[in-house]
Design a protein around this motif. Sequence first.
Motif, mmCIF file in Angstrom:
data_model
loop_
_atom_site.group_PDB
_atom_site.id
_atom_site.type_symbol
_atom_site.label_atom_id
_atom_site.label_comp_id
_atom_site.label_asym_id
_atom_site.label_seq_id
_atom_site.Cartn_x
_atom_site.Cartn_y
_atom_site.Cartn_z
ATOM 1 N N SER A 1 -2.333 -0.550 -11.589
ATOM 2 C CA SER A 1 -3.982 -0.105 -11.045
ATOM 3 C C SER A 1 -5.205 0.622 -12.474
ATOM 4 O O SER A 1 -6.331 -0.038 -11.551
ATOM 5 C CB SER A 1 -3.219 0.674 -9.996
ATOM 6 O OG SER A 1 -1.973 0.174 -9.576
ATOM 7 N N ASP B 1 3.764 0.510 -10.795
ATOM 8 C CA ASP B 1 2.756 0.267 -11.069
ATOM 9 C C ASP B 1 3.399 -0.156 -11.945
ATOM 10 O O ASP B 1 3.553 1.002 -12.800
ATOM 11 C CB ASP B 1 2.012 1.238 -11.088
ATOM 12 C CG ASP B 1 -0.304 1.046 -10.803
ATOM 13 O OD1 ASP B 1 -0.080 -0.293 -11.736
ATOM 14 O OD2 ASP B 1 -0.697 2.272 -10.782
ATOM 15 N N TRP C 1 -0.657 -1.661 -7.154
ATOM 16 C CA TRP C 1 0.396 -1.262 -7.519
ATOM 17 C C TRP C 1 1.570 -2.369 -6.095
ATOM 18 O O TRP C 1 0.412 -2.504 -5.541
ATOM 19 C CB TRP C 1 0.823 -0.096 -6.950
ATOM 20 C CG TRP C 1 0.179 0.702 -5.965
ATOM 21 C CD1 TRP C 1 -1.239 1.675 -6.130
ATOM 22 C CD2 TRP C 1 0.318 0.813 -4.981
ATOM 23 N NE1 TRP C 1 -1.518 1.759 -5.626
ATOM 24 C CE2 TRP C 1 -0.492 1.244 -4.173
ATOM 25 C CE3 TRP C 1 1.386 0.694 -4.144
ATOM 26 C CZ2 TRP C 1 -0.346 2.126 -2.753
ATOM 27 C CZ3 TRP C 1 1.309 0.846 -2.269
ATOM 28 C CH2 TRP C 1 0.094 1.531 -1.897
#
Lengths: 808, 179
Positions: A489, A652, A502
């Motif tokens: 991200s 993520d 994510w």
Amino acid sequence: MTAVTGETPLQAPIQGNGLLGQPLDSREDPQLLRGEATYVGDIDLPGTAHMAILGSPVAHAKVLSIDTKAAEQLPGVLKVATAADFTDVMPLPCIWIPGGVESHFPPHPYGLPGSRPVLSGDTVRHVGDPVAVVVAETPRQAAAALAAISVEYEPLPVVTRADEALAEGAPQLHEAVPGNLNAYWTCGDKDRTDAAIAAAEVTVELDLVNQRTINSPIEPRGAVGDYNTATGEYTLYASTQGPHNHRFLLSALVLGIPFNKLRVVAPTVGGSFGTKGYLYPDMPLVLLLSKALGRPVKWVDTRTGLMNSTVQGRDHRQHVTLAGTRDGRITAVRCTSYANLGAYPSTIGPGVATALMGRSISGMYDIDAAFCEVYAAFTNTVSLGAQRGSGRAEAAFLMERLVDRYASEIGMDPAAVRRRNLVPKEKFPYDNGLGWTYDSGDYQLNFDRAIELSGYADMPARKTEARTRGKRLGVGIASYVAICGVGPSTRMSKEGMLGGTWESANIRVHPTGEVTVTVGSASTGQSHGTVFAQVAADELGIDPATVNVYEGDTLKAPYGQGTYGSRSYSMAAPAIALTARKIKSKLVKAGAVFLGVPEDKVVYADGKVFEEGHEDDPEKSKTFAELAMAMWYGWGLPPEIEPALDETTHFDPPDFNYPFGTHVAVVEIDELTGETEVVAYTAVDDAGNIGNPKIVLGQIEGSILHGLGQALMEHAEYDPDGRLVSRDLNHYALPRAIDAPFFTLDKTTTPSPHNPLGAKGAGEIATVPPAAAVVNAVVDALSDLGVQHIDMPVTPEKVWRRLRGESQ
Amino acid sequence: MDLSLNVNGRPEQFSAQPNELLVERLRDGLGLTGTKVGCDTGQCGTCVVRLDGRSVKSCLILTAAAAGSAVTTIEGVTTPGGELTGLQEALREEHGTQCGFCTPGMVMALGELVENTEHREPPTEPEIREWLTGNLCRCTGYHSVVRGVQRACSAARAQVPVEQGTAQPATAAASGQEG
Ligand code: FES
Ligand code: FES
């Protein structure tokens, strides 16, 4: 047509005894085969009214007046609305703004840039730009009423090409965007690249048109809005690939309603290939009109409507240069591109046209100096968006065309030039100098496999043989690296992405030992229900038949960003695996209590918890089902262990992943007709560890044909007045079953270090190289005529003219 | 106008506008939503149904023109949640479907091909591809569908009793060569 046997080695298990890597049958298929799946057009809520949208018939005009009175009088008509009815609704945001969040548009109330309004008021900017809507009792009544709305347009000059839109004196689309320039974006090192090109022994240049194409999922888009007057809650059923994302953008940024008042449901979605991840005016419209009328409002697009409203793809005009030595070492690559964003910036269109393309241009090669600049411009055409393989296909096309041009210039075999310049294995992770760091790869292995499997060495003999049949045989290679696994991200924020990227998963273990997995992504035909069950079952050591999967409904699924860019298996599946590991570690802790042994003596394996060394002793082991029941009861658990088994992970990744591969196309051109036939196609792709090879095989086959479509027949063509000539499937050619023989497929496997499954994107990656492979093959077949390039689509007419010595 | 159709073995009586399309009657009038609409121009084949046994594109036929005929839709091929036909089973084994939107139309169109090959040589790969040209699929690239049809045709032939099987012209020619 010469049919190469349909080899399917991808279907072989790749990871030994685990469930992952097994070609399990798709559990979604029986329902689809019986026609029982519910697509948005099949949703029939009680009391539904039907919406139709009036699109502009002209590409650029001032709207002087709209008269809706006659339409309102027609039978069945419930409401006719124009922009004036939606003045308090915010424009549809664009959330990928290359180079940062500054915008050329007036600030959005939430600090985000606005783009297209739900209905256009003063000005229309492309054919199909929506100016009014009708809601009626039946779809036919709604459609009929459109004809009774009279709109007075004052035509404005039209521009449909990005380079022309940037020229002095070009028609202006948006007051707030002088010169129509949305973004000037660069990556790489300009000075170094310019210097390398100036100093090079050899340089080659090409002017390329990567033509605009239409993704054409077979199901057109649709939306149903349902406002509940009692609770004040809105429900949107839509053909979307990102229900959570659409919920966020629509509630907070368009409608201005609380996030928790909107539910978005993706029913079965009939293909997308990128197009159904975008916000479109119909989505807020069905919700607002449902509230206004107190009944569900449904809209289903037509094919012509889709072609004039759903995002289109590719569309770059490029000047590209490659520099190298006489003996085949590439020293620099440079690209100047004019990207056509269409009339409005779509949800993430500007990012597709810039970063996804530009940072990928050096492909599989270890090149010292690279630079790309993109002028992203507005024109009077449908908005640009993602298209299967988006950005990466455009990049592979220019680089792979350049490599062939270079090979011919220095008189070397194109395969030898490629092989010489591949990023060597020991250089990973490899910084490509354009912004991507390739995670892992063995490009030589992959390349050699493709060359060998294609019978490349036999091509001279095959060419001679083809001549005896009046055919010119050509062979074309294209290699690629495709960024996938979007993504980290924070990294994406640096690309100008206004939002997290994510992915998440929840696993809930039921008291009886069955398992429900919910994920934030949403399938558009990728058998998520099968593959995600496989991932959970593999990790937990249980029977996949006991696992079911839910997704696509924001009320039931954990947050996630959706399915795009071949990310589900390398983003959602790792989230599932990590969640399963949380479940396992909790069961080890609880197992220690139940078995009365220290935690470090407790092992979880094959769906059982047992005391080390006592796997088969029923006194000293507990099955998954026994543990599930015990956790449901929660008896005897110490305070630090919560009862029940219900875990969630938000994944993520540290960086993207980079699948890659090499494709070889063999074409035969008919000397008399100029027709190009793809007679053999070999593809060796590397998508890291593959979860379900049967599912991936299908995606690869579909992707290749999609890529061949761009090479040979697909073209979204606008006339000088900005009317889309290819407005339906009579005028826009899609590949049919006769357009390619079986493909010869194989794979190499280089796991990605960026997720626990070692997965890389797979779904669309095989769309990236085919256009380049085919055009390279066609140019090879025509090379003795002095042909150095031919623009896509390679139609029989174009080839026929070249065969007769006409220039492009 | 008042019309009647026999749909999946059930007589249906209704009144329809003269310009109503058969696909509209099936989907909107009778709620048989397995038949899909993918284009406006008769190109995609998602709307294929069987009309008196022949596969037709139901978006190109007026309900009035079909009046009195027997229509089979995908819903008439299996029972809800029930056993798959040989063709469907073969397509499942080859994963001949992804998003599934083209699938009902393909099953209806291919059903005719598979049935008609039970008593003759199985269709060649080019024949199968030719037969499929009226059906668009954007997901699969068609290869898995073609493999599915090949599988279904071999399975269908395997079920035909030997006496009938040997009576086929192509088989006879083959034995002629042996002789
Ligand atoms: S809907 Fe009938 S052919 Fe496309
Ligand atoms: S499976 Fe999606 S269109 Fe065929």
